[in-house]
Write a protein that holds these residues in place. Structure first.
Motif, PDB file in Angstrom:
ATOM      1  N   LEU A  59       0.839  -1.194   0.000  1.00 23.05           N
ATOM      2  CA  LEU A  59       0.000   0.000   0.000  1.00 23.05           C
ATOM      3  C   LEU A  59       0.871   1.239   0.000  1.00 23.05           C
ATOM      4  O   LEU A  59       1.803   1.347   0.821  1.00 23.05           O
ATOM      5  N   VAL A  60       0.589   2.159  -0.891  1.00 18.62           N
ATOM      6  CA  VAL A  60       1.353   3.396  -0.975  1.00 18.62           C
ATOM      7  C   VAL A  60       0.391   4.536  -1.264  1.00 18.62           C
ATOM      8  O   VAL A  60      -0.644   4.345  -1.921  1.00 18.62           O
ATOM      9  N   GLY A 114     -11.759  -5.903 -12.713  1.00 21.10           N
ATOM     10  CA  GLY A 114     -12.697  -5.600 -13.777  1.00 21.10           C
ATOM     11  C   GLY A 114     -12.067  -5.187 -15.093  1.00 21.10           C
ATOM     12  O   GLY A 114     -12.779  -4.827 -16.030  1.00 21.10           O
ATOM     13  N   LYS A 115     -10.754  -5.223 -15.144  1.00 24.71           N
ATOM     14  CA  LYS A 115     -10.057  -4.813 -16.372  1.00 24.71           C
ATOM     15  C   LYS A 115      -9.201  -5.948 -16.914  1.00 24.71           C
ATOM     16  O   LYS A 115      -8.839  -6.870 -16.190  1.00 24.71           O
ATOM     17  N   GLU A 116      -8.853  -5.844 -18.178  1.00 23.15           N
ATOM     18  CA  GLU A 116      -7.968  -6.824 -18.780  1.00 23.15           C
ATOM     19  C   GLU A 116      -6.534  -6.575 -18.338  1.00 23.15           C
ATOM     20  O   GLU A 116      -6.159  -5.458 -17.978  1.00 23.15           O
ATOM     21  N   ASP A 140      -2.722   3.197 -11.020  1.00 26.56           N
ATOM     22  CA  ASP A 140      -1.656   2.199 -11.084  1.00 26.56           C
ATOM     23  C   ASP A 140      -1.962   0.984 -10.202  1.00 26.56           C
ATOM     24  O   ASP A 140      -1.259  -0.028 -10.269  1.00 26.56           O
ATOM     25  N   ALA A 141      -2.961   1.095  -9.376  1.00 23.58           N
ATOM     26  CA  ALA A 141      -3.310  -0.008  -8.481  1.00 23.58           C
ATOM     27  C   ALA A 141      -3.744  -1.228  -9.279  1.00 23.58           C
ATOM     28  O   ALA A 141      -4.603  -1.125 -10.172  1.00 23.58           O
ATOM     29  N   THR A 164       1.876  -9.747  -7.517  1.00 20.76           N
ATOM     30  CA  THR A 164       1.989  -9.032  -6.251  1.00 20.76           C
ATOM     31  C   THR A 164       1.056  -7.827  -6.311  1.00 20.76           C
ATOM     32  O   THR A 164       0.974  -7.144  -7.331  1.00 20.76           O
ATOM     33  N   GLN A 165       0.347  -7.591  -5.223  1.00 22.27           N
ATOM     34  CA  GLN A 165      -0.684  -6.562  -5.203  1.00 22.27           C
ATOM     35  C   GLN A 165      -0.070  -5.194  -4.930  1.00 22.27           C
ATOM     36  O   GLN A 165       0.707  -5.022  -3.979  1.00 22.27           O
ATOM     37  N   VAL A 166      -0.460  -4.231  -5.744  1.00 18.01           N
ATOM     38  CA  VAL A 166      -0.089  -2.834  -5.514  1.00 18.01           C
ATOM     39  C   VAL A 166      -1.371  -2.034  -5.293  1.00 18.01           C
ATOM     40  O   VAL A 166      -2.274  -2.063  -6.129  1.00 18.01           O
TER      41      VAL A 166
END
Length: 123
Positions: free
Chosen positions: A11-12, A42-44, A90-91, A117-119
């Motif tokens: 998280l940033v 919800g996005k490609e 950017d998430a 990895t989750q951003v």
């Protein structure tokens, strides 16, 4: 066994920075181009950046040019995506992938994938 493992997500706040790493094992890393992709809910999945095997050519999506830097250290089987000036858009989950073909931002060109990895970019 061929494996790609991403790390460094988290998280940033907007405007902040993160450093993602991709470490490879189980194959001859030196001959592969490495790409970073991301997928938001919800996005490609979309290509973010890639780097050729010797590091001399790098490609970036327009949305991240000037903010993200990709680099690699073949001695450590590691590719790093340094991300600056992060925006809420950017998430996403960020994936690294390997190809013995071209350094392009098209996921169909890539054979091997990490788990991601989750951003998260949020105030």
């Amino acid at each position: 066994q061929l494996q790609l493992v991403e790390s460094g997500g988290g998280l940033v706040q907007p405007g902040g920075s993160l450093r993602l790493s991709c470490v490879a094992s189980g194959f001859s890393w030196d001959y592969f181009a490495i790409g970073w992709f991301r997928q938001a809910p919800g996005k490609e999945r979309e290509g973010v950046s890639c780097i050729v095997s010797n590091g001399r050519y790098r490609n970036y999506a327009d949305s991240v040019k000037g903010r993200f830097i990709i680099s690699r250290d073949n001695a450590k089987n590691t590719v790093v995506l340094q991300m600056y000036s992060l925006k809420p858009e950017d998430a996403a989950i960020y994936y690294c992938a390997a190809t013995n073909r071209r350094c392009v931002l098209q996921e169909d060109e890539y054979t091997y994938w990490g788990q991601g990895t989750q951003v998260t970019v949020s105030s």
